[in-house]
Design an enzyme around this catalytic site. Structure first.
Site, PDB file in Angstrom:
ATOM      1  N   LYS A 132       0.855  -1.179   0.000  1.00 13.08           N
ATOM      2  CA  LYS A 132       0.000   0.000   0.000  1.00 13.08           C
ATOM      3  C   LYS A 132       0.898   1.237   0.000  1.00 13.08           C
ATOM      4  O   LYS A 132       1.843   1.299   0.791  1.00 13.08           O
ATOM      5  CB  LYS A 132      -0.836   0.003   1.280  1.00 13.08           C
ATOM      6  CG  LYS A 132      -2.301  -0.222   1.032  1.00 13.08           C
ATOM      7  CD  LYS A 132      -3.103  -0.272   2.300  1.00 13.08           C
ATOM      8  CE  LYS A 132      -4.542  -0.052   1.944  1.00 13.08           C
ATOM      9  NZ  LYS A 132      -5.479  -0.503   2.957  1.00 13.08           N
ATOM     10  N   GLU A 143     -19.485  -6.953   9.896  1.00 11.61           N
ATOM     11  CA  GLU A 143     -20.505  -6.239  10.670  1.00 11.61           C
ATOM     12  C   GLU A 143     -21.536  -7.176  11.289  1.00 11.61           C
ATOM     13  O   GLU A 143     -21.959  -6.979  12.437  1.00 11.61           O
ATOM     14  CB  GLU A 143     -21.197  -5.188   9.793  1.00 11.61           C
ATOM     15  CG  GLU A 143     -20.347  -3.965   9.476  1.00 11.61           C
ATOM     16  CD  GLU A 143     -19.253  -4.193   8.424  1.00 11.61           C
ATOM     17  OE1 GLU A 143     -19.259  -5.271   7.783  1.00 11.61           O
ATOM     18  OE2 GLU A 143     -18.399  -3.309   8.248  1.00 11.61           O
ATOM     19  N   ARG A 192     -26.100  -3.943   6.571  1.00  7.62           N
ATOM     20  CA  ARG A 192     -26.037  -5.370   6.253  1.00  7.62           C
ATOM     21  C   ARG A 192     -26.260  -6.238   7.487  1.00  7.62           C
ATOM     22  O   ARG A 192     -26.471  -7.438   7.370  1.00  7.62           O
ATOM     23  CB  ARG A 192     -24.732  -5.737   5.578  1.00  7.62           C
ATOM     24  CG  ARG A 192     -23.514  -5.479   6.375  1.00  7.62           C
ATOM     25  CD  ARG A 192     -22.304  -6.051   5.693  1.00  7.62           C
ATOM     26  NE  ARG A 192     -22.222  -5.682   4.284  1.00  7.62           N
ATOM     27  CZ  ARG A 192     -21.221  -5.984   3.476  1.00  7.62           C
ATOM     28  NH1 ARG A 192     -20.217  -6.668   3.943  1.00  7.62           N
ATOM     29  NH2 ARG A 192     -21.205  -5.625   2.221  1.00  7.62           N
TER      30      ARG A 192
HETATM   31  C1  LIG Z   1     -18.992  -3.389   4.844  1.00  8.81           C
HETATM   32  C2  LIG Z   1     -17.826  -2.462   4.932  1.00  8.81           C
HETATM   33  N1  LIG Z   1     -17.220  -2.274   6.135  1.00  8.81           N
HETATM   34  C3  LIG Z   1     -16.188  -1.430   6.234  1.00  8.81           C
HETATM   35  C4  LIG Z   1     -15.736  -0.756   5.128  1.00  8.81           C
HETATM   36  C5  LIG Z   1     -14.609   0.258   5.261  1.00  8.81           C
HETATM   37  N2  LIG Z   1     -13.442  -0.159   4.477  1.00  8.81           N
HETATM   38  C6  LIG Z   1     -13.167   0.337   3.265  1.00  8.81           C
HETATM   39  S1  LIG Z   1     -11.795  -0.282   2.584  1.00  8.81           S
HETATM   40  C7  LIG Z   1     -11.490  -1.202   3.949  1.00  8.81           C
HETATM   41  C8  LIG Z   1     -10.266  -2.053   4.016  1.00  8.81           C
HETATM   42  C9  LIG Z   1     -10.135  -2.927   2.825  1.00  8.81           C
HETATM   43  O1  LIG Z   1      -8.980  -3.666   2.942  1.00  8.81           O
HETATM   44  P1  LIG Z   1      -8.576  -4.658   1.791  1.00  8.81           P
HETATM   45  O2  LIG Z   1      -9.776  -5.388   1.310  1.00  8.81           O
HETATM   46  O3  LIG Z   1      -7.443  -5.479   2.244  1.00  8.81           O
HETATM   47  O4  LIG Z   1      -8.142  -3.668   0.618  1.00  8.81           O
HETATM   48  P2  LIG Z   1      -6.932  -2.634   0.601  1.00  8.81           P
HETATM   49  O5  LIG Z   1      -7.481  -1.293   0.960  1.00  8.81           O
HETATM   50  O6  LIG Z   1      -5.913  -3.106   1.582  1.00  8.81           O
HETATM   51  O7  LIG Z   1      -6.461  -2.682  -0.797  1.00  8.81           O
HETATM   52  C10 LIG Z   1     -12.479  -1.032   4.918  1.00  8.81           C
HETATM   53  C11 LIG Z   1     -12.504  -1.677   6.238  1.00  8.81           C
HETATM   54  C12 LIG Z   1     -16.402  -0.966   3.916  1.00  8.81           C
HETATM   55  N3  LIG Z   1     -16.054  -0.332   2.811  1.00  8.81           N
HETATM   56  N4  LIG Z   1     -17.429  -1.828   3.848  1.00  8.81           N
END
Ligand SMILES: Cc1ncc(C[n+]2csc(CCOP(=O)(O)OP(=O)(O)O)c2C)c(N)n1
Length: 662
Positions: free
Chosen positions: A301, A388, A416
């Site tokens: 990242k 969640e 959800r």
């Molecule tokens: C249902 C839900 N909960 C929380 C989030 C907040 N959120 C957005 S991106 C993220 C992290 C995603 O991590 P990853 O899938 O590893 O992708 P990266 O950003 O590391 O590429 C979170 C927790 C969300 N978008 N949707």
């Protein structure tokens, strides 16, 4: 001036560049991301991590015919740059500009919209199954993060893929980070996998093999031929005991390193997700597979920007920053606190006095403010991952054991878990407190993140007490009040900066279901308007009242505090006393607080006209600021004044504009 990026107006141009040119392109894209987002902000870190992957995908596949399904889709900026949206890139997340996520209406190259985590594998499988049914030959590629993999829906899809389709390409983009550091057993498992020497050797063998292949058609054929060999080499390899007890898998053995293979996938990796030639060869190979395949890539990242590499959490998504240093503007001195910090700090204070309280977040320690509790009292803090539904049921279990969990989840993400709220919390009448941040708009993010429906969906459930504070001091009072209840309690509050009022040393216990009269009628005027301003709309009601009073109206302002139970006595009283009732809420009009008032008036035969101000029955777009959207849709002082005056037959002044949203 970019040599190659300037030449790209669609994915077909990516295919015209040579490998060295594509590598140059990757550098130019990074510069555009870093420079282009500096003014307004965005999801910089995740996008810097997928530059090579996005280029390789567009080099190998042909969208829009082939389908890319991105989980959450906050990492589609590079994809947008490569699919004809380069000229508008610097408008991203701003009013009238590109959306910050994949959006079907924005481009045919965005085959599936998202914003919430964990949906990509299911959606991609749906597409693959539809393709198989139709007998067409599109490739479906699903790109999901290591944290998205902690989400339950992802597992429901994984369980279903290999017996539904033979052609499915999954790319696990593993950067070890969610927004914060990824947590839990899956994250630990992936870590074990990528660091295990034996497995790394197999991965290296594969990489060497791919590198040795001649280019073009021949390479494809060879890869195809070799597939059987690799299957043998990679499938069924068990991790050897390492001698470290912590590496045992709990089943008396060391299991398979390749969970995905047990789920019916061919697994390739872990490979370097920044090695463009390797990615291209691997994707070419995946394209020929007649078996679901997962390619596990390792990325960083924030790659290419020192500050983002150093602070992955901060640079996951942020506002304006300095494109050279990565510095962000210092908070203004004496600025009001953010609601999330008020919540987190209050949690610490409440936990210090009440042993039964614990805090739960679903992968959002910073966004919800729970990080304050994590730091101060780590043994009272739980991060359950992007999960969640699990967070809610986990809280329910804790509550049955005498604890008093506080679940902090954004309003939109809590949607959800509606069934869990119904079945596990409300039906069993368990004392769980929900702190719903981002209730209202999340302006830059747009419709996937606006939290405009929680009053409506909670109002229908028995045993619910639901509240909305008018300011940060009242938020703390509500948390304190909720901690004294033995029933489900929900508190909604908006994103961002609070009102700037002082927070009392000792919070106050509020009477459940009791509104606060902020300003009473003061005369026998025939132009009496009662403004019920819920949550942050209370401030708007107050300002509108001042303007209207200056123009000869008699105006009462009520802070409802509770959307369930609403204060029947006070609401009926003002309903009957007023010539016009106005309800103001930062929520969808349909089923919201104003609807609750209308239901009460119908029961009590209150016939006073009601004007409802809130969000119309449509999905609200993204914009640069909340104020812009509020103004556009009439959730403003001016429109409140105009609506009241229009009711009493007085023309709006030029300063006020009448917006019919009800
Ligand atoms: C249902 C839900 N909960 C929380 C989030 C907040 N959120 C957005 S991106 C993220 C992290 C995603 O991590 P990853 O899938 O590893 O992708 P990266 O950003 O590391 O590429 C979170 C927790 C969300 N978008 N949707």
């Amino acid at each position: 001036m970019s040599t190659y990026l300037d030449m790209i107006n669609g994915p077909e141009h990516v295919k015209k560049l040579t490998l060295p040119q594509l590598q140059e392109l990757a550098g130019e894209i990074r510069q555009e991301l870093i420079g282009g987002l500096a003014k307004a902000g965005g999801h910089l870190g995740p996008n810097l991590g997928v530059v090579e992957l996005s280029i390789a995908l567009h080099r190998v596949f042909n969208t829009p015919k082939d389908k890319f399904v991105w989980d959450v889709s906050h990492q589609v900026y590079v994809h947008k740059l490569l699919t004809g949206r380069k000229d508008r890139f610097r408008t991203i997340r701003q009013t009238g500009g590109l959306n910050g996520f994949a959006l079907r209406t924005e481009s045919p190259h965005d085959c599936y919209g998202a914003g919430h985590a964990g949906t990509a594998l299911s959606a991609a499988l749906g597409m693959a199954a539809a393709r198989d049914k139709k007998g067409t030959d599109e490739n479906v590629v699903c790109i999901f993060g290591d944290a998205a993999l902690t989400n339950g829906i992802s597992f429901e899809a994984l369980n279903n893929i290999s017996h539904t389709t033979k052609r499915f390409i999954g790319i696990l983009n593993d950067n070890e980070w969610s927004i914060a550091k990824n947590v839990g057993a899956i994250s630990a498992y992936l870590n074990k996998l990528i660091t295990h020497p034996r497995y790394n050797k197999l991965s290296n063998d594969f990489v060497n093999f791919v590198r040795r292949l001649p280019k073009g058609e021949l390479a494809l054929k060879l890869a195809h031929k070799a597939e059987g060999g690799f299957k043998g080499a990679i499938t069924g390899v068990g991790l050897q005991p390492t001698g470290k007890p912590e590496d045992a898998d709990g089943r008396g053995g060391y299991g398979s390193p390749v969970f995905f293979e047990e789920m019916g996938f061919r697994y390739l990796g872990p490979i370097d997700g920044h090695d463009l030639p390797l990615l291209i060869s691997t994707l070419e190979f995946a394209k020929t597979c007649d078996h679901p395949i997962v390619i596990h890539i390792l990325t960083k990242k924030g790659r290419g920007f020192e500050a983002a590499l150093k602070y992955p959490e901060k640079f996951h998504g942020l506002g304006p920053y300095n494109a050279q240093t990565g510095e962000t503007p210092a908070p203004k001195p004496n600025a009001a606190p953010m609601y999330q910090d008020v919540m987190g700090q209050a949690m610490v204070r409440l936990c210090q006095k009440n042993n039964t309280l614990v805090g739960i977040t679903a992968a959002m320690p910073s966004g919800t403010g729970m990080k304050h509790l994590e730091k101060a009292m780590p043994d009272r803090y739980y991060d359950v991952g992007i999960a969640e539904e699990h967070a809610v049921i986990f809280a329910a279990g804790m509550a049955t054991m005498g604890l008093h969990p506080v679940v902090a989840i954004y309003s939109s993400f809590l949607q959800r878990a509606f069934d869990c709220i119904h079945h596990d919390i409300c039906l069993q009448d368990l004392p769980v407190i929900f702190c719903m941040d981002r209730a209202g708009l999340s302006a830059n993010d747009g419709p996937t993140h606006h939290g405009l429906f929680d009053i409506a969906y909670l109002r229908t459930l028995p045993n619910v007490t639901a509240m909305a504070p008018k300011d940060e001091d009242e938020l703390v009072d509500m948390m304190f009040t909720a901690s004294h209840s033995n029933h489900p309690m929900f508190i909604r509050y908006p994103r961002g900066v609070a009102e700037g009022v002082p927070i009392k040393e000792e919070p106050k216990l509020l009477e459940i279901g009791k509104a606060e009269v902020i300003r009473n009628f003061s005369s026998n005027s025939k132009k009496k308007a009662a403004l019920f301003g819920l949550g942050p709309m209370c401030a708007i009601a107050r300002k509108a009242a001042e303007q209207l009073a200056a123009e000869g109206f008699d105006v009462a302002v009520i802070n409802p505090r509770f959307t369930k139970p609403i204060d029947a006595g006070t609401t009926e009283f003002f309903g009957k006393a007023a010539d016009l009732v106005v309800t103001l809420e930062d929520h969808a009009l349909m089923g919201g607080y104003g609807s609750a008032v209308l239901e009460l008036f119908s029961e009590k035969n209150v016939t006073t006209p009601v004007v409802r101000i809130g969000w119309p029955d449509q999905f609200i777009e993204h914009a640069s600021t909340q104020d812009e959207l509020r103004k556009k849709y009439g959730l403003s002082v001016e429109n409140t004044v105009a609506r009241v005056k229009a009711h009493f037959g007085e023309a709006a002044t030029t300063a006020t504009r009448l917006i019919e949203v009800a």
